[in-house]
Design a protein around this motif. Structure first.
Motif, PDB file in Angstrom:
ATOM      1  N   GLN A  99       0.271   6.090  10.083  1.00 41.50           N
ATOM      2  CA  GLN A  99       0.136   5.956  11.528  1.00 41.50           C
ATOM      3  C   GLN A  99       0.853   7.112  12.229  1.00 41.50           C
ATOM      4  OE1 GLN A  99       1.671   2.000  12.166  1.00 41.50           O
ATOM      5  NE2 GLN A  99      -0.362   1.085  12.105  1.00 41.50           N
ATOM      6  N   ARG A 100       0.455   8.300  11.893  1.00 40.69           N
ATOM      7  CA  ARG A 100       0.912   9.546  12.524  1.00 40.69           C
ATOM      8  C   ARG A 100       2.346   9.937  12.208  1.00 40.69           C
ATOM      9  NH1 ARG A 100      -1.896  10.970  18.252  1.00 40.69           N
ATOM     10  NH2 ARG A 100      -3.943  10.113  17.832  1.00 40.69           N
ATOM     11  N   THR A 101       3.019   9.222  11.320  1.00 37.19           N
ATOM     12  CA  THR A 101       4.383   9.625  10.999  1.00 37.19           C
ATOM     13  C   THR A 101       4.396  10.957  10.262  1.00 37.19           C
ATOM     14  OG1 THR A 101       5.093   7.322  10.877  1.00 37.19           O
ATOM     15  CG2 THR A 101       6.509   8.940   9.844  1.00 37.19           C
ATOM     16  N   VAL A 102       3.563  11.071   9.222  1.00 36.61           N
ATOM     17  CA  VAL A 102       3.452  12.335   8.508  1.00 36.61           C
ATOM     18  C   VAL A 102       2.981  13.426   9.456  1.00 36.61           C
ATOM     19  CG1 VAL A 102       2.269  13.560   6.642  1.00 36.61           C
ATOM     20  CG2 VAL A 102       3.016  11.194   6.301  1.00 36.61           C
ATOM     21  N   PHE A 103       2.008  13.088  10.287  1.00 38.37           N
ATOM     22  CA  PHE A 103       1.486  14.033  11.280  1.00 38.37           C
ATOM     23  C   PHE A 103       2.591  14.504  12.218  1.00 38.37           C
ATOM     24  CE2 PHE A 103      -0.033  14.412  15.691  1.00 38.37           C
ATOM     25  CZ  PHE A 103      -0.865  15.520  15.570  1.00 38.37           C
ATOM     26  N   PHE A 155      -9.847   9.092  10.962  1.00 35.98           N
ATOM     27  CA  PHE A 155      -9.787   8.581   9.598  1.00 35.98           C
ATOM     28  C   PHE A 155      -8.386   8.083   9.257  1.00 35.98           C
ATOM     29  CE2 PHE A 155     -13.549  11.376   7.987  1.00 35.98           C
ATOM     30  CZ  PHE A 155     -14.433  10.497   8.602  1.00 35.98           C
ATOM     31  N   LEU A 156      -7.376   8.833   9.661  1.00 33.96           N
ATOM     32  CA  LEU A 156      -6.007   8.404   9.425  1.00 33.96           C
ATOM     33  C   LEU A 156      -5.737   7.053  10.072  1.00 33.96           C
ATOM     34  CD1 LEU A 156      -3.782  11.593   9.868  1.00 33.96           C
ATOM     35  CD2 LEU A 156      -3.988  10.189   7.831  1.00 33.96           C
ATOM     36  N   ASN A 157      -6.283   6.859  11.260  1.00 34.44           N
ATOM     37  CA  ASN A 157      -6.078   5.606  11.989  1.00 34.44           C
ATOM     38  C   ASN A 157      -6.636   4.412  11.223  1.00 34.44           C
ATOM     39  OD1 ASN A 157      -5.421   4.004  14.430  1.00 34.44           O
ATOM     40  ND2 ASN A 157      -7.632   3.844  14.629  1.00 34.44           N
ATOM     41  N   ILE A 158      -7.851   4.544  10.727  1.00 30.15           N
ATOM     42  CA  ILE A 158      -8.455   3.405  10.029  1.00 30.15           C
ATOM     43  C   ILE A 158      -7.822   3.207   8.652  1.00 30.15           C
ATOM     44  CG2 ILE A 158     -10.360   4.644   8.900  1.00 30.15           C
ATOM     45  CD1 ILE A 158     -12.149   2.241   9.695  1.00 30.15           C
ATOM     46  N   PHE A 159      -7.365   4.273   8.003  1.00 30.94           N
ATOM     47  CA  PHE A 159      -6.673   4.139   6.724  1.00 30.94           C
ATOM     48  C   PHE A 159      -5.373   3.359   6.900  1.00 30.94           C
ATOM     49  CE2 PHE A 159      -8.598   8.339   4.959  1.00 30.94           C
ATOM     50  CZ  PHE A 159      -9.824   7.712   4.837  1.00 30.94           C
ATOM     51  N   SER A 160      -4.698   3.581   8.012  1.00 27.62           N
ATOM     52  CA  SER A 160      -3.428   2.884   8.247  1.00 27.62           C
ATOM     53  C   SER A 160      -3.637   1.380   8.349  1.00 27.62           C
ATOM     54  CB  SER A 160      -2.757   3.409   9.526  1.00 27.62           C
ATOM     55  OG  SER A 160      -3.447   3.004  10.688  1.00 27.62           O
ATOM     56  N   TYR A 161      -4.800   0.956   8.866  1.00 28.24           N
ATOM     57  CA  TYR A 161      -5.081  -0.477   8.992  1.00 28.24           C
ATOM     58  C   TYR A 161      -5.436  -1.097   7.643  1.00 28.24           C
ATOM     59  CZ  TYR A 161      -4.714  -0.603  14.042  1.00 28.24           C
ATOM     60  OH  TYR A 161      -4.229  -0.570  15.324  1.00 28.24           O
ATOM     61  N   VAL A 162      -5.949  -0.294   6.728  1.00 27.75           N
ATOM     62  CA  VAL A 162      -6.155  -0.781   5.364  1.00 27.75           C
ATOM     63  C   VAL A 162      -4.804  -1.110   4.739  1.00 27.75           C
ATOM     64  CG1 VAL A 162      -6.962  -0.200   3.046  1.00 27.75           C
ATOM     65  CG2 VAL A 162      -8.302   0.494   5.038  1.00 27.75           C
ATOM     66  N   PHE A 163      -3.871  -0.180   4.865  1.00 22.90           N
ATOM     67  CA  PHE A 163      -2.530  -0.394   4.316  1.00 22.90           C
ATOM     68  C   PHE A 163      -1.850  -1.592   4.972  1.00 22.90           C
ATOM     69  CE2 PHE A 163      -2.654   4.434   3.711  1.00 22.90           C
ATOM     70  CZ  PHE A 163      -3.074   4.323   2.401  1.00 22.90           C
ATOM     71  N   GLN A 164      -2.061  -1.753   6.283  1.00 22.86           N
ATOM     72  CA  GLN A 164      -1.449  -2.879   6.981  1.00 22.86           C
ATOM     73  C   GLN A 164      -1.941  -4.207   6.438  1.00 22.86           C
ATOM     74  OE1 GLN A 164      -0.727  -3.133  11.459  1.00 22.86           O
ATOM     75  NE2 GLN A 164      -2.414  -4.554  11.257  1.00 22.86           N
ATOM     76  N   GLY A 165      -3.251  -4.319   6.252  1.00 20.29           N
ATOM     77  CA  GLY A 165      -3.817  -5.552   5.724  1.00 20.29           C
ATOM     78  C   GLY A 165      -3.352  -5.855   4.316  1.00 20.29           C
TER      79      GLY A 165
END
Length: 435
Positions: A163-167, A142-152
């Protein structure tokens, strides 16, 4: 004619901002590698880092290509109503649950049968560890696909932090506790603690990013896509998924081949060298986070002159920022690796080879994303397939002979070939204005 004056405009400033946030991301990944290597040593660090590799593989497989498709859709909807984006995002999340479950089964079997990490005679322990595995992979998917929303949407900081920075930051902090307070534990128990820390970090990261995306950005009521929009979305996702799987094999097959044909110390040296060399990759990702939405809109509007200018910006920025850093890291490779603990400095040749590959990436810019966003998804897919075949063939030949050095050479040859082919396809499309 493209000039430095254009590069010094708003896109350059945005790239510098992206560079800053991307730097935080790279430092967090670097820090995780450093803590793991210090905590577990050269003999066991590779096992923990390979564990993260397996999770990454499961995440990419479970995403089903929706990541690239939803980034493209987000870029096209930017500035307008995001209600359609919210609808398609929720649908994608539901569709990813089943493949995540299947990947979790395979991943769990690997952990029990290959590494023997979670083997137990207790059914409760077995069920608990499987559920934990599933939840961890689902959260990072889920985190992965959320990051692509922000990118777009062009949200640079949110893209990078999701993209795993917080992680990575959370994981590094939890592992530091073990490094400082739990040194009395055996390495086996420290390894298990690492797995628990990964799960906790994934859940906290998902909670934070979900709050931002649904309560702060996608607040509108859901509005469904038209049938034509759905067809275009899923078609793009299907092709992007095939590319992702091919890239997955190209990048991570080397690690699996090391685990079969070499030893865990070679794995440790290769993975730590890879994390160090990835410092150069963030120069490419920094500018791509800014320019990819513009490239997608330029292609969508048929503005090839603007698209060409944006691609040149990506090359100039990544090369001018990345090459000086490459030279410093190449000269002091041995000293850099010694920071990770005893035994890592002997892999300095591995690091230098991987750095050359990253330098070539800087000189070609974000060619893979540019080609994909300008309608060359099939061309990039073909190029990646070629790279996969070369990567596997070279790895099988060189890894048994040279270990981690052979793996690094295979990675260099494969990535350089794919980059060269992508650049050729981009230039051809820009020259003839083809789609």
């Amino acid at each position: 004619m493209f000039s430095w004056g254009k590069l010094s405009g708003s896109s350059f400033i945005a790239s510098i901002s992206s560079l800053f946030f991307r730097g935080i991301s790279v430092i967090s990944s670097f820090f995780v590698g450093w803590v793991v290597s210090r905590l577990l040593g050269v003999e066991f660090a590779g096992q923990a880092l390979f564990f993260l590799t397996c999770i990454t593989v499961a995440v990419v497989v479970s995403t089903l290509g929706y990541d690239s498709a939803i980034s493209k859709l987000s870029a096209e909807l930017k500035g307008g109503s995001l209600s359609k984006l919210k609808d398609v995002l929720l649908v994608c999340c539901k569709r990813m649950i089943f493949p995540t479950f299947c990947c979790s089964i395979l991943f769990f079997i690997y952990q029990v049968s290959i590494t023997n990490t979670w083997s137990s005679n207790s059914w409760f322990h077995t069920i608990f560890t499987f559920i934990s595995t599933f939840i961890c992979i689902l959260a990072l998917t889920f985190l992965n696909i959320f990051s692509y929303v922000f990118q777009g949407l062009g949200r640079i900081s949110l893209t990078i932090f999701s993209q795993r920075t917080v992680f990575n930051i959370l994981l590094a902090c939890l592992l530091l506790l073990a490094l400082w307070f739990f040194k009395f534990m055996t390495v086996e128990w420290l390894l298990r603690y690492t797995y628990i820390a990964i799960l906790i970090s994934a859940l906290i990261s998902l909670f934070l990013i979900s709050y931002v995306i649904f309560d702060k950005i996608l607040k509108d009521e859901r509005l469904s896509l038209t049938n034509e929009e759905k067809s275009e979305f899923y078609d793009f996702g299907k092709h992007a998924y095939r590319i992702s799987l091919a890239q997955l094999v190209s990048i991570y097959s080397i690690q699996f081949i090391i685990s079969i044909l070499s030893n865990m110390e070679s794995m440790s040296g290769y993975l730590i060298s890879g994390r160090v060399s990835s410092v150069l990759a963030f120069f490419i990702l920094a500018v791509s986070n800014v320019l990819m939405p513009s490239i997608a809109r330029s292609f969508h509007n048929g503005n090839y002159a603007e698209l060409k200018g944006n691609y040149k910006k990506s090359v100039l920025f990544s090369a001018c920022m990345g090459i000086p850093v490459f030279l410093v890291m190449f000269v002091f490779a041995k000293e850099i690796l010694s920071l990770f603990g005893d035994g890592f400095d002997r892999f300095h040749v591995v690091l230098r080879v991987l750095l050359v590959g990253q330098a070539i990436n800087c000189l070609t810019g974000a060619s893979d994303m540019v080609l994909t966003y300008m309608g060359g998804v099939k061309s990039h897919k073909r190029n990646v397939y070629i790279g996969v075949i070369i990567s596997i063939l070279v790895s099988v030949i060189l890894i048994p002979l040279y270990g981690a050095i052979g793996a690094a050479i295979a990675s260099l040859i494969s990535s350089s070939l794919v980059n060269a082919l992508d650049v050729y396809c981009i230039q051809r499309r820009l020259r003839f204005g083809s789609v």
